[in-house]
Write a protein that holds these residues in place. Structure first.
Motif, PDB file in Angstrom:
ATOM      1  N   SER A  82       0.691  -1.350   0.195  1.00 33.94           N
ATOM      2  CA  SER A  82       0.470   0.360   0.346  1.00 33.94           C
ATOM      3  C   SER A  82       0.737   1.215  -0.306  1.00 33.94           C
ATOM      4  N   ALA A  83       0.061   2.224  -0.087  1.00 31.64           N
ATOM      5  CA  ALA A  83       0.658   3.916  -0.255  1.00 31.64           C
ATOM      6  C   ALA A  83       1.377   3.867   1.370  1.00 31.64           C
ATOM      7  N   THR A  84       0.782   3.548   2.095  1.00 30.82           N
ATOM      8  CA  THR A  84       1.168   3.834   3.684  1.00 30.82           C
ATOM      9  C   THR A  84       1.992   3.434   4.350  1.00 30.82           C
ATOM     10  N   ALA A  85       2.237   1.502   3.561  1.00 31.35           N
ATOM     11  CA  ALA A  85       3.545   1.070   4.096  1.00 31.35           C
ATOM     12  C   ALA A  85       4.957   1.442   3.669  1.00 31.35           C
ATOM     13  N   LEU A 185       7.218  12.644  -0.578  1.00 32.08           N
ATOM     14  CA  LEU A 185       5.733  12.571  -1.066  1.00 32.08           C
ATOM     15  C   LEU A 185       5.557  12.066  -1.141  1.00 32.08           C
ATOM     16  N   ASP A 186       3.764  12.159  -1.171  1.00 31.86           N
ATOM     17  CA  ASP A 186       2.778  11.070  -1.065  1.00 31.86           C
ATOM     18  C   ASP A 186       1.788  11.183  -1.848  1.00 31.86           C
ATOM     19  N   ALA A 187       1.599  10.436  -3.297  1.00 31.97           N
ATOM     20  CA  ALA A 187       1.618  10.632  -4.462  1.00 31.97           C
ATOM     21  C   ALA A 187       0.212   9.635  -4.737  1.00 31.97           C
ATOM     22  N   CYS A 188       0.153   9.129  -3.805  1.00 34.44           N
ATOM     23  CA  CYS A 188      -1.391   7.609  -3.706  1.00 34.44           C
ATOM     24  C   CYS A 188      -1.929   8.301  -5.023  1.00 34.44           C
ATOM     25  N   GLN A 189      -2.761   9.678  -4.942  1.00 31.93           N
ATOM     26  CA  GLN A 189      -3.923  10.156  -5.593  1.00 31.93           C
ATOM     27  C   GLN A 189      -3.693  10.994  -6.577  1.00 31.93           C
ATOM     28  N   ALA A 190      -2.550  10.715  -7.201  1.00 25.80           N
ATOM     29  CA  ALA A 190      -1.557  11.166  -8.343  1.00 25.80           C
ATOM     30  C   ALA A 190      -1.299  10.129  -9.620  1.00 25.80           C
ATOM     31  N   VAL A 208       3.247   5.749  -3.669  1.00 24.04           N
ATOM     32  CA  VAL A 208       1.697   5.496  -4.523  1.00 24.04           C
ATOM     33  C   VAL A 208       1.075   3.566  -4.391  1.00 24.04           C
ATOM     34  N   THR A 209      -0.050   3.721  -4.205  1.00 23.61           N
ATOM     35  CA  THR A 209      -0.697   2.711  -3.884  1.00 23.61           C
ATOM     36  C   THR A 209      -1.238   1.892  -5.711  1.00 23.61           C
ATOM     37  N   GLY A 210      -1.445   1.231  -5.642  1.00 24.62           N
ATOM     38  CA  GLY A 210      -2.065   0.523  -7.267  1.00 24.62           C
ATOM     39  C   GLY A 210      -3.220   0.758  -7.273  1.00 24.62           C
ATOM     40  N   ARG A 211      -4.657   0.674  -6.311  1.00 21.53           N
ATOM     41  CA  ARG A 211      -5.681   0.433  -6.996  1.00 21.53           C
ATOM     42  C   ARG A 211      -6.291   1.295  -6.820  1.00 21.53           C
ATOM     43  N   LYS A 212      -5.910   2.512  -6.893  1.00 18.67           N
ATOM     44  CA  LYS A 212      -6.239   3.492  -7.651  1.00 18.67           C
ATOM     45  C   LYS A 212      -6.569   4.572  -8.551  1.00 18.67           C
ATOM     46  N   TYR A 213      -6.129   5.521  -9.233  1.00 14.09           N
ATOM     47  CA  TYR A 213      -5.637   5.428 -10.470  1.00 14.09           C
ATOM     48  C   TYR A 213      -5.039   5.185 -11.379  1.00 14.09           C
TER      49      TYR A 213
END
Ligand SMILES: Cc1ncc(COP(=O)(O)O)c(C=O)c1O
Length: 389
Positions: A82-85, A185-190, A208-213
Motif C-alpha cells: 500500500s501507499a501507507t506501508a 511525496l505522497d503521490a497516492c492519488q496522483a 504510491v498505491t496500486g488500486r486507485k488511479y
C-alpha cells in the motif's frame, strides 16, 4: 487519442455500474485480471517458489515498468502492499533529534499525520504545517520562509483524498533541493492520474498505491527512493532478502531500494501491478490526464448549475477528484442513494485530511472521482439524478 469504447470493452465493471470511486479503488482492465488469475492458477499446480523462478523475468519487468512510468531507475523502486506501508517505511527509517522540524501540507493525508504525531510523541519532532495560498495550494513562498537548519524533512501530499487540489510539487522540490532538505511525496492519488516525473519533481521519496488511479489490484503499491539517498537509509524491518547475513557479528544491507522489501509477497499481484502500469503507459499518461480533467470539469460545471448543490474543491488546476454536498442531505445517505441508482461514489469524512477540513469547516462530502474510462453520458446521468431529487 484514447479509444474509450475499446477501453471500456475490456473493463468488466463498466457493464455493471457507473464507477465514480476511482480515488477509492478503481476498476481493473481485463489484462490485469488475466495476469493475476493465470499466475495464481499456475502457482497452485507448479508451486510458489518454482513458479517465481519460472516467471522471474516477467516479475522483474514490473520494476522496470514502474521506473519508466515515473522517470526513475529500476533499483530506485521497492514494492509494497500500500501507499501507507511505502510512506511509513521511509518515514520511520529516518532518524530525528528532538526539535527537528517536519514540514507538511494543509491537505496532509490522515495516515501521514498520524505518523508525524507518533514521532512527535516518541522523539520530540516538531510538526509545522505550511499554509496554503488563496487558491488552497501549498504556498511555496511561505514554505521558503519556513526553511531553517532545523527542518529535516518536507513531507507533503500531492493530491489529497478530499478533493481536486493539486499541490505545486516541483516548486517544493526546488526549495527542498536549495536547502539540502529531504523531500517525501505522497503521490497516492496522483500516479495513474497526473503524469509524474520524479526528476522534474526532484523528490527523494515517492509513495504510491496500486488500486486507485493506476487501476492495479488491491494490496499493491510502491516506493521510489532516489539512488543518491538510499545508501544512507536503514529500514526498520529486515529479512534475508533485504540484507545479507555475513558472520556472527556482521550483516550488509542490499544496495538500492531492495533493502526496503521483504521476501514474502504475492507474486500474482506483482504481475497485476506490472500489467496495470504497462496498460497505462500504452494509453499515454498525458491523454489519460487530459480526459480525466475534461470529465471532472464537466461534472463541476454541471454541479454549479444545480440548486442546493455545492462543489467543495479547492486548487488552481483541478484533477479528477470532485467533492460536493447537497443541502438537507447527509453525504453518506446521498452516497447510498446514488449507489442504489447504480452510481458508485464515496463519502469523505473530515478525518481524511483534518487540517484542511477544520480550516474550511467541512463536514462530510460526497466524492465522485472520475477516470478516463468514464463517459460524458455517465457524468450527465449523475447530474440528472442530483437535479431530479
Ligand atoms: C492522499 C492519500 N495518501 C495515502 C493514502 C493511503 O493509501 P493506502 O490505503 O494505499 O495506504 C490515501 C488513501 O486514500 C490517500 O488518499
Amino acid at each position: 487519442m484514447l479509444d474509450i469504447t475499446k477501453i471500456r470493452s475490456s473493463i468488466p465493471g463498466c457493464n455493471h455500474h457507473i464507477h465514480f470511486n476511482n480515488a477509492g479503488s478503481s476498476l481493473p482492465d481485463q489484462s490485469v485480471i488475466d495476469a493475476i488469475t493465470k499466475y495464481m492458477n499456475e502457482e497452485a499446480i507448479i508451486g510458489g517458489y518454482e513458479l517465481m523462478n519460472k516467471h522471474a523475468d516477467a516479475l522483474e519487468q514490473t520494476y522496470h515498468s514502474i521506473a519508466k512510468m515515473i522517470g526513475a531507475q529500476r533499483n530506485e523502486i521497492a514494492l509494497f502492499q500500500s501507499a501507507t506501508a511505502a510512506w511509513a517505511a521511509v518515514f520511520n527509517a529516518l532518524s530525528f533529534k528532538p526539535g527537528d522540524e517536519v514540514l507538511c501540507s494543509e491537505a496532509e493525508y490522515a495516515s501521514n499525520y498520524l505518523n508525524f504525531l507518533r514521532k512527535q510523541k516518541k522523539e520530540g519532532i516538531v510538526i509545522k504545517v505550511v499554509p496554503s495560498d488563496e487558491d488552497g495550494c501549498l504556498d511555496p513562498l511561505l514554505l521558503e520562509e519556513m526553511m531553517n537548519p532545523k527542518v529535516k524533512l518536507i513531507a507533503i501530499t500531492h493530491v489529497p483524498s478530499n478533493g481536486g487540489l493539486i499541490n505545486p510539487v516541483s516548486e517544493v522540490g526546488a526549495i527542498a533541493k536549495k536547502h539540502n532538505c529531504l523531500y517525501l511525496l505522497d503521490a497516492c492519488q496522483a500516479v495513474g492520474q497526473i503524469p509524474i516525473d520524479v526528476k522534474n519533481i526532484d523528490c527523494d521519496f515517492l509513495a504510491v498505491t496500486g488500486r486507485k488511479y493506476l487501476r492495479a489490484p488491491r494490496g499493491t503499491g510502491f516506493l521510489f527512493i532516489k539512488s543518491s539517498v538510499v545508501e544512507e537509509m536503514d529500514p526498520t524491518v529486515l529479512d534475508s532478502y533485504a540484507a545479507n547475513w555475513l558472520s556472527k557479528s556482521e550483516y550488509k544491507l542490499e544496495p538500492g531500494a531492495k533493502r526496503f522489501e521483504l521476501f514474502e509477497t504475492n507474486k500474482s499481484l506483482q504481475l497485476g501491478l506490472g500489467a496495470a502500469v504497462d496498460y497505462y503507459l500504452a494509453q499515454g499518461p498525458k491523454e489519460c490526464y487530459l480526459r480525466i480533467r475534461k470529465l471532472a470539469k464537466r461534472l463541476r460545471n454541471g454541479l454549479a448549475e444545480i440548486d442546493g448543490v455545492t462543489c467543495a474543491d479547492i486548487g488552481r488546476e483541478k484533477c479528477g477528484i470532485v467533492t460536493f454536498r447537497k443541502e438537507n442531505w447527509d453525504s453518506n445517505k446521498l452516497k447510498e442513494f446514488l449507489f442504489d441508482k447504480g452510481i458508485y461514489t464515496s463519502t469523505i469524512f473530515p478525518t481524511a485530511a483534518l487540517i484542511d477540513a477544520q480550516k474550511r469547516g467541512l463536514k462530510s462530502l460526497v466524492r465522485a472521482s472520475v477516470h478516463y474510462f468514464n463517459t460524458e453520458k455517465e457524468v450527465d446521468q449523475l447530474l440528472t439524478v442530483l437535479k431530479s431529487m
